[in-house]
Design a protein around this motif. Sequence first.
Motif, PDB file in Angstrom:
ATOM      1  N   UNK A 124       0.858  -1.203   0.000  1.00 10.58           N
ATOM      2  CA  UNK A 124       0.000   0.000   0.000  1.00 10.58           C
ATOM      3  C   UNK A 124       0.884   1.240   0.000  1.00 10.58           C
ATOM      4  N   UNK A 125       1.378   1.646  -1.148  1.00 18.07           N
ATOM      5  CA  UNK A 125       2.224   2.837  -1.187  1.00 18.07           C
ATOM      6  C   UNK A 125       1.482   4.056  -0.648  1.00 18.07           C
ATOM      7  N   UNK A 126       2.254   4.990  -0.115  1.00 16.92           N
ATOM      8  CA  UNK A 126       1.643   6.262   0.272  1.00 16.92           C
ATOM      9  C   UNK A 126       1.054   6.927  -0.963  1.00 16.92           C
ATOM     10  N   UNK A 127       0.191   7.893  -0.739  1.00 19.74           N
ATOM     11  CA  UNK A 127      -0.345   8.662  -1.851  1.00 19.74           C
ATOM     12  C   UNK A 127       0.771   9.472  -2.509  1.00 19.74           C
ATOM     13  N   UNK A 128       0.596   9.785  -3.754  1.00 19.75           N
ATOM     14  CA  UNK A 128       1.540  10.628  -4.492  1.00 19.75           C
ATOM     15  C   UNK A 128       1.481  12.042  -3.906  1.00 19.75           C
ATOM     16  N   UNK A 129       2.584  12.511  -3.328  1.00 23.00           N
ATOM     17  CA  UNK A 129       2.568  13.803  -2.633  1.00 23.00           C
ATOM     18  C   UNK A 129       2.377  14.989  -3.576  1.00 23.00           C
ATOM     19  N   UNK A 130       2.480  14.759  -4.873  1.00 19.52           N
ATOM     20  CA  UNK A 130       2.158  15.849  -5.806  1.00 19.52           C
ATOM     21  C   UNK A 130       0.650  16.016  -5.966  1.00 19.52           C
ATOM     22  N   UNK A 131      -0.106  15.017  -5.489  1.00 22.58           N
ATOM     23  CA  UNK A 131      -1.556  15.019  -5.683  1.00 22.58           C
ATOM     24  C   UNK A 131      -2.348  15.090  -4.376  1.00 22.58           C
ATOM     25  N   UNK A 132      -1.794  14.542  -3.289  1.00 20.93           N
ATOM     26  CA  UNK A 132      -2.543  14.419  -2.035  1.00 20.93           C
ATOM     27  C   UNK A 132      -1.559  14.236  -0.883  1.00 20.93           C
ATOM     28  N   UNK A 133      -2.036  14.376   0.366  1.00 25.58           N
ATOM     29  CA  UNK A 133      -1.154  14.057   1.497  1.00 25.58           C
ATOM     30  C   UNK A 133      -0.677  12.614   1.421  1.00 25.58           C
ATOM     31  N   UNK A 134       0.557  12.387   1.825  1.00 30.73           N
ATOM     32  CA  UNK A 134       1.126  11.041   1.746  1.00 30.73           C
ATOM     33  C   UNK A 134       0.303  10.036   2.540  1.00 30.73           C
ATOM     34  N   UNK A 135      -0.165  10.453   3.732  1.00 23.15           N
ATOM     35  CA  UNK A 135      -0.885   9.547   4.630  1.00 23.15           C
ATOM     36  C   UNK A 135      -2.053  10.270   5.260  1.00 23.15           C
ATOM     37  N   UNK A 136      -3.040   9.509   5.699  1.00 20.52           N
ATOM     38  CA  UNK A 136      -4.065  10.113   6.547  1.00 20.52           C
ATOM     39  C   UNK A 136      -3.549  10.070   7.991  1.00 20.52           C
ATOM     40  N   UNK A 137      -4.313  10.632   8.910  1.00 23.43           N
ATOM     41  CA  UNK A 137      -3.851  10.759  10.290  1.00 23.43           C
ATOM     42  C   UNK A 137      -3.561   9.397  10.912  1.00 23.43           C
ATOM     43  N   UNK A 138      -4.448   8.444  10.706  1.00 22.82           N
ATOM     44  CA  UNK A 138      -4.273   7.125  11.311  1.00 22.82           C
ATOM     45  C   UNK A 138      -3.044   6.423  10.759  1.00 22.82           C
ATOM     46  N   UNK A 139      -2.804   6.534   9.442  1.00 29.33           N
ATOM     47  CA  UNK A 139      -1.637   5.897   8.838  1.00 29.33           C
ATOM     48  C   UNK A 139      -0.341   6.501   9.369  1.00 29.33           C
ATOM     49  N   UNK A 140      -0.329   7.814   9.519  1.00 25.21           N
ATOM     50  CA  UNK A 140       0.878   8.475  10.009  1.00 25.21           C
ATOM     51  C   UNK A 140       1.154   8.086  11.464  1.00 25.21           C
ATOM     52  N   UNK A 141       0.117   8.076  12.289  1.00 25.28           N
ATOM     53  CA  UNK A 141       0.292   7.662  13.682  1.00 25.28           C
ATOM     54  C   UNK A 141       0.769   6.220  13.774  1.00 25.28           C
ATOM     55  N   UNK A 142       0.210   5.367  12.936  1.00 23.55           N
ATOM     56  CA  UNK A 142       0.617   3.958  12.949  1.00 23.55           C
ATOM     57  C   UNK A 142       2.093   3.827  12.609  1.00 23.55           C
ATOM     58  N   UNK A 143       2.561   4.588  11.628  1.00 20.50           N
ATOM     59  CA  UNK A 143       3.966   4.536  11.243  1.00 20.50           C
ATOM     60  C   UNK A 143       4.864   5.081  12.353  1.00 20.50           C
ATOM     61  N   UNK A 144       4.484   6.208  12.945  1.00 18.77           N
ATOM     62  CA  UNK A 144       5.251   6.780  14.050  1.00 18.77           C
ATOM     63  C   UNK A 144       5.367   5.793  15.198  1.00 18.77           C
TER      64      UNK A 144
END
Length: 338
Positions: A124-144
């Motif tokens: 599940x690649x992150x979103x393309x940062x030229x088009x949208x945020x890389x991650x939603x809040x839950x995805x970013x927290x999970x990675x952190x």
Amino acid sequence: MIRFATPEEFSAALANLPTPDSDAITAARARQESLTKPAQSLGRLEEIALFMAGWQGREKPRAERIFAAVFAGNHGVAAQGVSAFPREVTAQMVANFRNGGAAINALSRACGAELEIVDLALDQPTADITQAPAMDEAECLEAINAGAATVPRDADLFFVGEMGIANTTPAAALSACCFGGDAMDWVGRGSGIDDAALARKIKAVNSALAKHASYCDSPFETLRRLGGREIAAMAGAILASRMQHIPMLLDGFICCAAIAPLAAAAPAITHHCLAAHCSAEGAHSRLLEHLGLDPLLHLEMRLGEGSGAAVAVQIVRSALAAHNEMATFTEASVASAL
């Protein structure tokens, strides 16, 4: 185990950073002054010993339990043609890590580090940062939190690394967003791209900045919008190590870009960090200047994976060997300076 339940908890931890043990530093400095050598004759090795003493709270710090974590993630921006390799290489390299065949495996064995490999939703690649945020809040927290979970409480020294095709693109975007400039100031050739790919990479970073920079009003939001899962995981590991008073060795450009959003908001986050090396990626030296860090090594490395940090572990070990094992003037019956 440290875990951040919300972005606000992440921000609160960053606003309340522990400081080194000043009594341990004073004791270690007194020991340095009593050793059988001219004052400051071991240069930065002496500084490293005092740094380690402060974060470990010991007059005689140690480097016996060394841990490393390599995080892997895939990036939607790879579709813009910004890397010399296809995205499938990320998973292939993770398999190589797990089989013990990569540079970081060899270098971790050489420096005595226990290595953990953490792959983060490679399908599940992150979103393309030229088009949208890389991650939603839950995805970013999970990675952190995945990064924070790798930090052992009994580590004497910790370092992180990464694997993720195209990840020098978000690293450049993070650096520009945090410390100013545009893509031309921060974009390099990464994995060895040609001129056409370099032009695409510059365009991608400028597009990402135009879309997201005005919304990057906190370290969490900057990581969420412009980062990647492995980059957010490194940020989480670095903050968790600080909360546990564990000294960190920072690797190359991407690792330093992971700490950039934290350092832009709280410059003291780098105080428990040593910069292992300055990589051959052109913008790394500029990024280290912004972080206020002087690298231990200049070896023209640009691999990532935590490889530069693994090599620098040997420097830390040497610093502590001299600090802990040398005799004092009194012990050696050597006359000190008048």
